[in-house]
Design a protein around this motif. Sequence first.
Motif, PDB file in Angstrom:
ATOM      1  N   SER A  11      50.306  -6.476  64.837  1.00  0.00           N
ATOM      2  CA  SER A  11      48.878  -6.198  64.952  1.00  0.00           C
ATOM      3  C   SER A  11      48.703  -4.707  65.215  1.00  0.00           C
ATOM      4  O   SER A  11      49.444  -4.116  65.993  1.00  0.00           O
ATOM      5  CB  SER A  11      48.227  -7.027  66.061  1.00  0.00           C
ATOM      6  N   ARG A  12      47.752  -4.129  64.518  1.00  0.00           N
ATOM      7  CA  ARG A  12      47.414  -2.719  64.698  1.00  0.00           C
ATOM      8  C   ARG A  12      46.048  -2.667  65.346  1.00  0.00           C
ATOM      9  O   ARG A  12      45.124  -3.354  64.912  1.00  0.00           O
ATOM     10  CB  ARG A  12      47.396  -2.004  63.349  1.00  0.00           C
ATOM     11  N   SER A  13      45.915  -1.879  66.397  1.00  0.00           N
ATOM     12  CA  SER A  13      44.630  -1.786  67.073  1.00  0.00           C
ATOM     13  C   SER A  13      44.281  -0.334  67.358  1.00  0.00           C
ATOM     14  O   SER A  13      45.135   0.544  67.293  1.00  0.00           O
ATOM     15  CB  SER A  13      44.646  -2.605  68.373  1.00  0.00           C
ATOM     16  N   ARG A  14      43.019  -0.147  67.658  1.00  0.00           N
ATOM     17  CA  ARG A  14      42.509   1.173  68.015  1.00  0.00           C
ATOM     18  C   ARG A  14      41.899   1.097  69.411  1.00  0.00           C
ATOM     19  O   ARG A  14      41.341   0.070  69.785  1.00  0.00           O
ATOM     20  CB  ARG A  14      41.453   1.622  67.005  1.00  0.00           C
ATOM     21  N   MET A  67      50.415  -0.190  67.718  1.00  0.00           N
ATOM     22  CA  MET A  67      50.967  -1.211  66.830  1.00  0.00           C
ATOM     23  C   MET A  67      51.862  -2.110  67.666  1.00  0.00           C
ATOM     24  O   MET A  67      52.711  -1.614  68.415  1.00  0.00           O
ATOM     25  CB  MET A  67      51.799  -0.569  65.711  1.00  0.00           C
ATOM     26  N   LYS A  68      51.660  -3.413  67.559  1.00  0.00           N
ATOM     27  CA  LYS A  68      52.525  -4.356  68.271  1.00  0.00           C
ATOM     28  C   LYS A  68      53.294  -5.172  67.243  1.00  0.00           C
ATOM     29  O   LYS A  68      52.711  -5.701  66.301  1.00  0.00           O
ATOM     30  CB  LYS A  68      51.711  -5.276  69.174  1.00  0.00           C
ATOM     31  N   LEU A  69      54.619  -5.216  67.414  1.00  0.00           N
ATOM     32  CA  LEU A  69      55.496  -6.012  66.565  1.00  0.00           C
ATOM     33  C   LEU A  69      56.078  -7.129  67.416  1.00  0.00           C
ATOM     34  O   LEU A  69      56.516  -6.886  68.547  1.00  0.00           O
ATOM     35  CB  LEU A  69      56.642  -5.165  66.004  1.00  0.00           C
ATOM     36  N   GLU A  70      56.109  -8.335  66.880  1.00  0.00           N
ATOM     37  CA  GLU A  70      56.681  -9.475  67.588  1.00  0.00           C
ATOM     38  C   GLU A  70      57.567 -10.259  66.635  1.00  0.00           C
ATOM     39  O   GLU A  70      57.359 -10.234  65.431  1.00  0.00           O
ATOM     40  CB  GLU A  70      55.581 -10.399  68.118  1.00  0.00           C
ATOM     41  N   GLY A  71      58.522 -10.956  67.192  1.00  0.00           N
ATOM     42  CA  GLY A  71      59.390 -11.786  66.379  1.00  0.00           C
ATOM     43  C   GLY A  71      60.623 -12.202  67.138  1.00  0.00           C
ATOM     44  O   GLY A  71      60.541 -12.661  68.278  1.00  0.00           O
ATOM     45  N   VAL A  86      57.681  -5.346  70.716  1.00  0.00           N
ATOM     46  CA  VAL A  86      57.546  -3.949  71.110  1.00  0.00           C
ATOM     47  C   VAL A  86      56.106  -3.517  70.859  1.00  0.00           C
ATOM     48  O   VAL A  86      55.476  -3.948  69.890  1.00  0.00           O
ATOM     49  CB  VAL A  86      58.534  -3.026  70.348  1.00  0.00           C
ATOM     50  N   THR A  87      55.599  -2.672  71.754  1.00  0.00           N
ATOM     51  CA  THR A  87      54.297  -2.047  71.564  1.00  0.00           C
ATOM     52  C   THR A  87      54.539  -0.563  71.333  1.00  0.00           C
ATOM     53  O   THR A  87      55.197   0.095  72.138  1.00  0.00           O
ATOM     54  CB  THR A  87      53.395  -2.255  72.804  1.00  0.00           C
ATOM     55  N   VAL A  88      54.040  -0.071  70.207  1.00  0.00           N
ATOM     56  CA  VAL A  88      54.203   1.333  69.824  1.00  0.00           C
ATOM     57  C   VAL A  88      52.847   2.011  69.994  1.00  0.00           C
ATOM     58  O   VAL A  88      51.849   1.552  69.437  1.00  0.00           O
ATOM     59  CB  VAL A  88      54.675   1.465  68.363  1.00  0.00           C
ATOM     60  N   THR A  89      52.815   3.095  70.769  1.00  0.00           N
ATOM     61  CA  THR A  89      51.574   3.821  71.014  1.00  0.00           C
ATOM     62  C   THR A  89      51.681   5.225  70.443  1.00  0.00           C
ATOM     63  O   THR A  89      52.613   5.961  70.764  1.00  0.00           O
ATOM     64  CB  THR A  89      51.280   3.892  72.526  1.00  0.00           C
ATOM     65  N   ARG A  90      50.734   5.562  69.581  1.00  0.00           N
ATOM     66  CA  ARG A  90      50.721   6.891  68.967  1.00  0.00           C
ATOM     67  C   ARG A  90      50.332   7.932  70.000  1.00  0.00           C
ATOM     68  O   ARG A  90      49.473   7.693  70.850  1.00  0.00           O
ATOM     69  CB  ARG A  90      49.703   6.901  67.807  1.00  0.00           C
ATOM     70  N   SER A  91      50.969   9.108  69.928  1.00  0.00           N
ATOM     71  CA  SER A  91      50.628  10.249  70.778  1.00  0.00           C
ATOM     72  C   SER A  91      50.320  11.413  69.851  1.00  0.00           C
ATOM     73  O   SER A  91      51.220  11.984  69.238  1.00  0.00           O
ATOM     74  CB  SER A  91      51.810  10.584  71.696  1.00  0.00           C
ATOM     75  N   GLY A  92      49.055  11.767  69.705  1.00  0.00           N
ATOM     76  CA  GLY A  92      48.661  12.809  68.767  1.00  0.00           C
ATOM     77  C   GLY A  92      48.156  12.191  67.474  1.00  0.00           C
ATOM     78  O   GLY A  92      47.921  10.990  67.387  1.00  0.00           O
TER      79      GLY A  92
END
Length: 158
Positions: A42-45, A72-76, A144-150
């Motif tokens: 899932s991609r969120s803002r 962005m959250k990836l699961e599996g 995993v939760t991936v958080t953009r920086s910039g």
Amino acid sequence: MTAQKFNARDVEFQIEDFLNPGTWVSIAPGSGGTEGGVNTFSRSREYETTDTTTFGSDGQAESQIMQLGKVMKLEGFLLKDPATGALDSGQALIEAQTERLGTDSLCGFRFWMPGDANWEVWPKAHFQVGDTGGGNNDKVGWSVTVTRSGASTTAAKV
């Protein structure tokens, strides 16, 4: 051609190898019948706004977006070689990256969706691994939760 639905399973995710900048490693891929680890994303803002209401607003709230974040959250499933104990190379990089702090906690992440000519690249992102586990009849879960920086950029998909 008209816009149409596409398969979530065809989206690709990669992490930049922090030990070899410019080298991208797929995260738990599954294609062509091979066993993949990611089965949901899932991609969120995230938005931060500021109130701009004044007496001249006549009692109607006014605001503006001041900051935009992307996650962005990836699961599996956790993928592990039963003979060597080695994790999927992308999952292993993420696990290692989550132990890094400060400036070192940032590295690249990118993803591609069918029909796109380019990867969407987050040149700086940080990673937070979720709980791992399962029940008696489950495969071991991983997320995993991936958080953009910039800001995001793009790169041609070759």
